[in-house]
Design a protein around this motif. Structure first.
Motif, short mmCIF file in Angstrom:
data_model
loop_
_atom_site.label_atom_id
_atom_site.label_comp_id
_atom_site.label_asym_id
_atom_site.label_seq_id
_atom_site.Cartn_x
_atom_site.Cartn_y
_atom_site.Cartn_z
N ARG A 174 0.83 -1.21 0.00
CA ARG A 174 0.00 0.00 0.00
C ARG A 174 0.86 1.26 0.00
O ARG A 174 0.64 2.17 -0.78
CB ARG A 174 -0.91 0.00 1.23
CG ARG A 174 -2.33 -0.37 0.90
CD ARG A 174 -3.33 -0.07 2.02
NE ARG A 174 -2.89 0.77 3.09
CZ ARG A 174 -2.62 0.33 4.33
NH1 ARG A 174 -2.75 -0.95 4.62
NH2 ARG A 174 -2.25 1.18 5.27
N TYR A 175 1.83 1.27 0.87
CA TYR A 175 2.71 2.44 0.93
C TYR A 175 3.50 2.62 -0.36
O TYR A 175 3.75 3.74 -0.80
CB TYR A 175 3.64 2.35 2.14
CG TYR A 175 3.01 2.87 3.41
CD1 TYR A 175 3.26 4.17 3.85
CD2 TYR A 175 2.13 2.08 4.15
CE1 TYR A 175 2.67 4.66 5.01
CE2 TYR A 175 1.54 2.56 5.31
CZ TYR A 175 1.81 3.85 5.74
OH TYR A 175 1.22 4.34 6.88
N SER A 176 3.90 1.50 -0.93
CA SER A 176 4.64 1.54 -2.18
C SER A 176 3.82 2.25 -3.25
O SER A 176 4.28 3.17 -3.92
CB SER A 176 4.96 0.10 -2.61
OG SER A 176 5.58 0.08 -3.86
N THR A 177 2.57 1.83 -3.39
CA THR A 177 1.68 2.44 -4.37
C THR A 177 1.51 3.93 -4.11
O THR A 177 1.59 4.75 -5.03
CB THR A 177 0.30 1.75 -4.31
OG1 THR A 177 0.49 0.36 -4.52
CG2 THR A 177 -0.63 2.30 -5.38
N MET A 178 1.33 4.28 -2.85
CA MET A 178 1.12 5.69 -2.52
C MET A 178 2.38 6.51 -2.84
O MET A 178 2.29 7.63 -3.33
CB MET A 178 0.75 5.84 -1.05
CG MET A 178 -0.60 5.22 -0.70
SD MET A 178 -1.20 5.65 0.96
CE MET A 178 -0.12 4.69 2.01
N MET A 179 3.52 5.91 -2.58
CA MET A 179 4.78 6.59 -2.84
C MET A 179 4.96 6.86 -4.34
O MET A 179 5.29 7.97 -4.75
CB MET A 179 5.90 5.68 -2.32
CG MET A 179 7.24 6.30 -2.18
SD MET A 179 8.31 5.23 -1.17
CE MET A 179 8.87 4.03 -2.35
N PHE A 180 4.69 5.85 -5.15
CA PHE A 180 4.85 6.02 -6.59
C PHE A 180 3.80 6.98 -7.14
O PHE A 180 4.07 7.71 -8.10
CB PHE A 180 4.78 4.67 -7.30
CG PHE A 180 5.86 3.70 -6.88
CD1 PHE A 180 7.14 4.16 -6.57
CD2 PHE A 180 5.61 2.34 -6.79
CE1 PHE A 180 8.15 3.29 -6.18
CE2 PHE A 180 6.61 1.45 -6.40
CZ PHE A 180 7.88 1.93 -6.10
N ASP A 181 2.63 6.99 -6.53
CA ASP A 181 1.59 7.92 -7.00
C ASP A 181 1.99 9.37 -6.77
O ASP A 181 1.59 10.26 -7.52
CB ASP A 181 0.25 7.62 -6.32
CG ASP A 181 -0.42 6.40 -6.95
OD1 ASP A 181 0.03 6.01 -8.06
OD2 ASP A 181 -1.37 5.85 -6.36
N ILE A 182 2.76 9.60 -5.74
CA ILE A 182 3.24 10.97 -5.53
C ILE A 182 4.17 11.38 -6.68
O ILE A 182 4.07 12.48 -7.21
CB ILE A 182 3.95 11.09 -4.16
CG1 ILE A 182 2.88 11.04 -3.06
CG2 ILE A 182 4.77 12.38 -4.08
CD1 ILE A 182 3.41 11.09 -1.65
N VAL A 183 5.03 10.47 -7.11
CA VAL A 183 5.91 10.78 -8.25
C VAL A 183 5.07 11.05 -9.50
O VAL A 183 5.37 11.93 -10.30
CB VAL A 183 6.90 9.63 -8.51
CG1 VAL A 183 7.84 9.98 -9.66
CG2 VAL A 183 7.72 9.32 -7.25
#
Length: 426
Positions: free
Chosen positions: A97-106
DNA sequence: TCTGGGGTCCTAGGACCC
DNA sequence: TCTGGGGTCCTAGGACCC
């Protein structure tokens, strides 16, 4: 003539890549532990490790590192020698979940993001400075700050003309670093980087390069291309180009998960020679691998199996399926037939593993003309029903009789299977 | 500190064909 | 039984990555 020809290829390549790009790389700092702390900030500043369910340290906080704990250290050792360290089991759902959120910020800044691993990504920022009215450094600072403030995660980032240099940049200052490498100052960085730290240069290559008196990435980059070609294989040529600022590795923003193989392995202690036990472990691995294959609607054309001995020696065998299938019953019986080719009496084994290879999408699968298809499809529809039951009621509602022994005495934990499932059902 | 699990890509060499 | 040259395809295994 060879020479002239080669030079013209080189020039073409150079011209194609003449425009200097701005490649961004982001790397989570102690990512699994970082997520645990984001979930529970009261652990901030404490020595924390994850990996309890695997028996070895997967990730560790910088405080734990300072005590002398390293990745891969057995958990019993951590408990014994460092009783104040918090030991946590992996929570792969949260990491995903955090991974997805992190990449979505990029992705707020660039469309094309290559998700290289759960905690790392690349992106090509070239040309985004003008529309965003920011310098590249400012863009990267903002990404970093947003990840930090919105997710509570610390990341290290770098920008550079190529992917390999961007990896050097993001690693340069850690944790919480931001490093810019340009064509002009790259040699300064490379002169201070041991060759073994470069992405793609592993232990074997490092040893070889040291015998050739190449200690740093700078030494490597300063060799002639001729020398690289004569002494090393193709991937090292790419690394050489990229270290010299010539882009040859492209950003690959895959939109959906594609596997070319699926592997399941499990180790056990005590090590054993029991046929029955080993076959049961195989059965379990086959069920897991097939389940994942069905999940992604993939069918293997080949299956390979291995046994790993107590002393880490491998014996392998491979099976080409006459009719591709991801029904575990079929594969289990084929593996039982093959088993004796890799098994010897009187040897202790620690791991069994299976890999489904040459995966192809379900719908192009063709069977033989003599009824193989029908029976296989029957299995498949049964398994699809089991899969949906499991999705409803949780993991492992049903399993093959051949797997039963392997299901005994197993610690229940969140494993990569759950992680894969959750990626899909997010 | 005796060492987990899941991937990708490249290459050398054998099988097979003309 | 030894005699050629050259090409493609496949496979096993190595090296590397996170």
């Amino acid at each position: 003539m060879d020479k002239v020809f080669q030079n013209s290829i080189l020039n073409d390549k150079k011209n194609n890549n003449l425009k200097t790009k701005v490649i961004f790389h982001m790397d989570g700092d102690a990512f699994f532990v970082g997520v645990e702390i984001a979930k529970n900030p009261s652990m901030k500043g404490l020595p924390v490790v994850t990996g309890e369910e695997r028996g070895i340290v997967s990730a560790l906080s910088y405080e734990a590192k300072a005590l002398g704990i390293i990745r891969g250290m057995p958990i019993y050792k951590v408990n014994r020698d460092f009783p104040n360290v918090l030991v946590l089991p992996g929570d792969y759902k949260s990491y995903a979940r955090y991974s997805t959120m992190m990449f979505d910020i990029v992705r707020r800044y660039v469309d094309d993001v290559e998700e290289y691993s759960i905690d790392e990504c690349f992106a090509d920022l070239t040309g985004f400075d003008l529309p965003l009215k920011m310098t590249y450094k400012q863009i990267v600072e903002r990404i970093k700050r947003e990840v930090n403030e919105e997710l509570g995660l610390s990341v290290s980032v770098g920008i550079a003309p190529t992917k390999v240099l961007a990896k050097v940049a993001s690693k340069w200052v850690k944790p919480n670093g931001l490093t810019v490498i340009e064509v002009g100052n790259a040699p300064d960085f490379l002169a201070k980087t041991p060759i073994a730290k470069i992405w793609g240069i592993g232990p074997k290559a490092s040893i070889f390069l040291k015998t050739k008196n190449i200690q740093t990435a700078g030494d490597f980059a300063n060799k002639s291309l001729e020398w690289i070609k004569n002494n090393l294989s193709k991937p090292y040529e790419s690394i050489w180009q990229e270290l010299n600022g010539v882009r040859v590795l492209e950003i690959d923003p895959k939109t959906k998960t594609v596997y070319s193989s699926i592997q399941k392995t499990r180790s056990f202690h005590p090590n054993t020679n029991s046929r029955e036990f080993l076959l049961s472990e195989f059965s379990k691995n086959i069920e897991d691998a097939c389940s994942k294959a069905r999940h992604y609607k993939l069918i293997p054309k080949k299956v390979s199996i291995f046994l790993k001995t107590k002393d880490f020696k491998f014996t392998t065998a491979s099976i080409t399926l006459s009719s591709p299938t991801n029904a575990p019953e079929t594969i289990v019986s084929l593996v039982i037939e093959k088993f004796d080719e890799i098994y010897s009496r009187g040897v202790l084994y620690r791991t069994t593993g299976i890999t489904l290879q040459d995966l192809m999408p379900n719908y192009v699968s063709q069977g033989d003309l003599f009824g193989g298809v029908e029976s296989v499809n029957k299995f498949e529809s049964i398994h699809n029903q089991i899969d949906s039951l499991e999705h409803k009621f949780g993991k492992k509602v049903l399993y093959l009789a051949s797997t039963q022994q392997a299901m005994k005495n197993r610690k229940v934990g969140t494993d990569y299977d759950d992680f894969d499932r959750d990626l899909l059902f997010l």
